[in-house]
Enzyme design. Structure first.
Site, PDB file in Angstrom:
ATOM      1  N   CYS A  72       0.569  -1.209  -0.098  1.00 19.71           N
ATOM      2  CA  CYS A  72      -0.030  -0.128  -0.022  1.00 19.71           C
ATOM      3  C   CYS A  72       0.766   1.322   0.075  1.00 19.71           C
ATOM      4  O   CYS A  72       0.814   2.211  -1.009  1.00 19.71           O
ATOM      5  CB  CYS A  72      -0.992   0.116   1.289  1.00 19.71           C
ATOM      6  SG  CYS A  72      -2.084  -1.292   1.193  1.00 19.71           S
ATOM      7  N   HIS A 128      -1.488   6.430   1.824  1.00 17.05           N
ATOM      8  CA  HIS A 128      -1.449   5.645   2.649  1.00 17.05           C
ATOM      9  C   HIS A 128      -1.819   6.120   4.039  1.00 17.05           C
ATOM     10  O   HIS A 128      -2.656   5.813   5.057  1.00 17.05           O
ATOM     11  CB  HIS A 128      -0.413   4.687   2.904  1.00 17.05           C
ATOM     12  CG  HIS A 128      -0.623   3.501   3.965  1.00 17.05           C
ATOM     13  ND1 HIS A 128      -1.284   2.394   3.571  1.00 17.05           N
ATOM     14  CD2 HIS A 128      -0.211   3.337   5.255  1.00 17.05           C
ATOM     15  CE1 HIS A 128      -1.133   1.629   4.679  1.00 17.05           C
ATOM     16  NE2 HIS A 128      -0.380   1.980   5.628  1.00 17.05           N
TER      17      HIS A 128
END
Length: 464
Positions: A72, A128
Site C-alpha cells: 500500500c 496511505h
C-alpha cells in the site's frame, strides 16, 4: 499610456482565465487491494462489477497495468510523486511521503495541479498515511475525514491465532454505516456543484482491503459452494527459488497451509468477491453523479488500484510478491478525447498516471516524472511501448513486465521467467531454460542497476 498598460494586463488576465477554464477536470478513483478480479479484466469468472465494466467500455482499459511496489504505502507514494522506489527508497510498508528525503522537493500530483490553478478535493485512502504535514496544503477541501467502518465487537469468521485484520463476514447491517459508502455520497454531492476553476478530485475507497466486512446483500450475490477457485497445482512451486516463499512469515497474512488447514479458502474467496462488488457499487455512485453533473463532458476519469492480491495463487495470500496476481492492477482512463471501448495490451505502470494527466490537461511538465505518458495508447491502443513495467518489492528485487514476458531478478541472483502468451498463470519458470536465455538477457537489461537504500531502519524482510 497607463490606460493602455491596464488594458493589456486585463486582456492577459482574461486570456489566462479562459485557458484555465477550458482545461479538463480530473476525477481520480483509487481502490485498495483490488486485483484483476473484475469483469473488464476477466480475472475471475464469477465476479460482478457492472459499474467498473461500464467505465472500461467508455474509455481505455489498460489490461496489462502494474504497480510500482506491491504494498500500500510505497505504491501510493510512487503514484502520487511519479517517482520510482529506486529513487524514493520505500520498497515496503512504512514511510510517509513527507518523511522520504528524496521527495522533499517533489510535489504530490494534487499539489502540482493546485499550483497550476486547480481546485483540489480529496477523501478516503489516497495516500496511505493521508495528506499530513507539508502535504496538507495540497488539498483545498476534504470530502470526508479519514476514518474506517466500525468492526464487530467479536470477530465473525476468524480462525484461532490469525490476525484480526483477516476477519470476514456480513457487517454492518446497512451500507450507510460503511465509510466507503459515505465517501461515495460526499463525492457525488460535490460533483453536482459549480466551480469557478477546474477541479482535481481524489476519491480513495478502502474495500476490498481486509478485514472483509460488507453488508450481507453483497455476500448474497455469490453462492459460496459453487465459486470458482484459482487453479493452484501443488507442483507450481517446484521450479521457483525460495526467495519469496516464506514471505508470510513476517507479514500478518495467513500462509496457504493455514488457509487450507482451517478450511477458509472458500470463505475468504467469497468475502473478497463480495467486497469487490460493494466497492464497484460505490464507484457507480460517483460515476452516476458525474454523468448527471455539469462536468460530464469535461472530466478525465482515472481509476486504479494500488496493487494486486493473491487468494491462493502460487499458494500465497495477500500481496508483496513479484508475480502477476500481486503486481497486475486495474487501470482505466476515460474522458472526452478517449475513444471508447478499446483495450490496450501494452505493459504500463502506475507511475505513468502522473505524466499522463499532465499531458492530457495541458499543464506544464514536471521534471521529476519517472513514468511515461500514456497519451500514445490513448490515441491508439495498439501503439507499442519500448519501456516495460518495472515493479520493486523489498530492496534489490525487481520484476520486468513486457507485453508478453515477465522476468524477475532477485537480490541474490535467483531469477524467474514466464511467457504470458502460453503461460498466463506463471506455472512454468523458464529462467534456466537454454532456449530462452536470449530473452532473459534482453529483459535483464531493464533491471535497475542500483537504487537508493531502503529508507526503513529495519526491513520487514531480512536480506537474502
Amino acid at each position: 499610456m497607463k490606460s493602455l498598460h491596464f488594458i493589456r494586463i486585463l486582456l492577459v488576465g482574461l486570456f489566462l482565465s479562459a485557458t484555465l477554464a477550458a482545461r479538463p477536470n480530473v476525477l481520480m478513483i483509487a481502490i485498495d487491494d483490488l486485483n484483476d478480479w473484475t469483469g473488464f479484466l476477466d480475472g475471475h469468472p464469477d465476479v460482478l462489477t457492472p459499474h467498473m465494466d461500464a467505465l472500461a467500455a467508455q474509455g481505455r482499459n489498460f489490461t496489462n497495468a502494474h504497480c510500482a511496489v506491491p504494498v500500500c504505502s510505497a505504491s501510493r507514494v510512487s503514484v502520487m510523486s511519479g517517482v520510482a522506489a529506486t529513487t524514493h527508497g520505500s520498497y515496503e510498508l512504512g514511510a510517509n511521503y513527507e518523511d522520504l528525503p528524496a521527495l522533499k522537493g517533489v510535489p504530490t500530483i494534487q499539489q502540482y495541479f493546485k499550483d497550476q490553478g486547480y481546485l483540489t478535493l480529496a477523501g478516503g485512502k489516497v495516500l496511505h498515511h493521508g495528506f499530513t504535514g507539508r502535504l496538507a496544503d495540497g488539498i483545498d477541501r476534504t470530502l470526508l475525514e479519514r476514518g474506517r467502518t466500525s468492526r464487530p465487537a467479536q470477530p465473525l469468521n476468524l480462525p484461532t491465532g490469525w490476525s484480526k485484520a483477516w476477519d470476514s463476514g456480513a457487517w454492518p447491517q446497512t451500507e450507510a454505516e460503511m465509510y466507503d459508502r459515505q465517501l461515495a455520497d460526499q463525492a457525488a454531492a460535490a460533483l453536482t456543484e459549480d466551480f469557478d476553476q477546474p477541479f482535481f478530485m481524489s476519491v480513495g475507497f478502502f474495500r476490498p482491503h481486509v478485514p472483509l466486512h460488507v453488508p450481507s446483500k453483497w455476500y448474497d450475490l455469490y453462492h459460496r459452494e459453487s465459486l470458482t477457485l484459482p487453479d493452484n497445482p501443488l507442483a507450481d512451486l517446484e521450479d521457483i527459488p525460495e526467495n519469496f516463499l516464506s514471505i508470510n512469515d513476517y507479514a500478518v497474512a495467513p500462509t496457504h497451509a493455514d488457509v487450507i488447514e482451517t478450511n477458509m479458502e472458500r470463505a475468504l474467496t467469497h468475502a473478497y468477491l463480495a467486497s469487490i462488488s460493494f466497492v464497484d457499487d460505490c464507484v457507480g455512485i460517483v460515476l452516476d453523479a458525474l454523468t448527471n453533473s455539469p462536468h460530464a463532458d469535461n472530466t478525465i476519469i482515472v481509476l486504479w488500484s494500488d496493487h494486486g492480491f493473491h487468494l491462493g495463487e502460487k499458494q500465497h495470500w495477500a500481496k508483496r510478491t513479484l508475480w502477476e496476481e500481486s503486481t497486475r492492477v486495474p487501470l482505466i482512463i476515460a474522458g472526452p478525447t478517449v475513444t471508447p471501448d478499446q483495450s490496450s495490451p501494452e505493459a504500463v505502470s502506475l507511475l505513468d498516471i502522473y505524466p499522463t494527466l499532465i499531458e492530457l490537461t495541458g499543464i506544464p511538465d514536471n521534471p521529476h516524472m519517472e513514468g511515461i505518458s500514456l497519451a500514445p495508447q490513448l490515441d491508439n491502443p495498439t501503439t507499442a511501448r519500448k519501456h516495460p513495467a518495472i515493479t520493486s518489492s523489498y530492496f534489490g528485487n525487481h520484476s520486468i513486465r513486457t507485453k508478453d514476458w515477465r522476468y524477475i531478478a532477485y537480490r541474490d541472483g535467483a531469477a524467474e521467467l514466464y511467457d504470458h502468451r502460453t503461460d498466463p498463470d506463471e506455472f512454468h519458470n523458464l529462467a534456466n531454460d537454454p532456449a530462452h536465455q536470449a530473452v532473459r538477457n534482453q529483459l535483464a537489461q531493464w533491471v535497475p542497476p542500483k537504487g537508493v537504500p531502503e529508507f526503513k531502519t529495519k526491513s520487514e524482510r531480512p536480506p537474502n
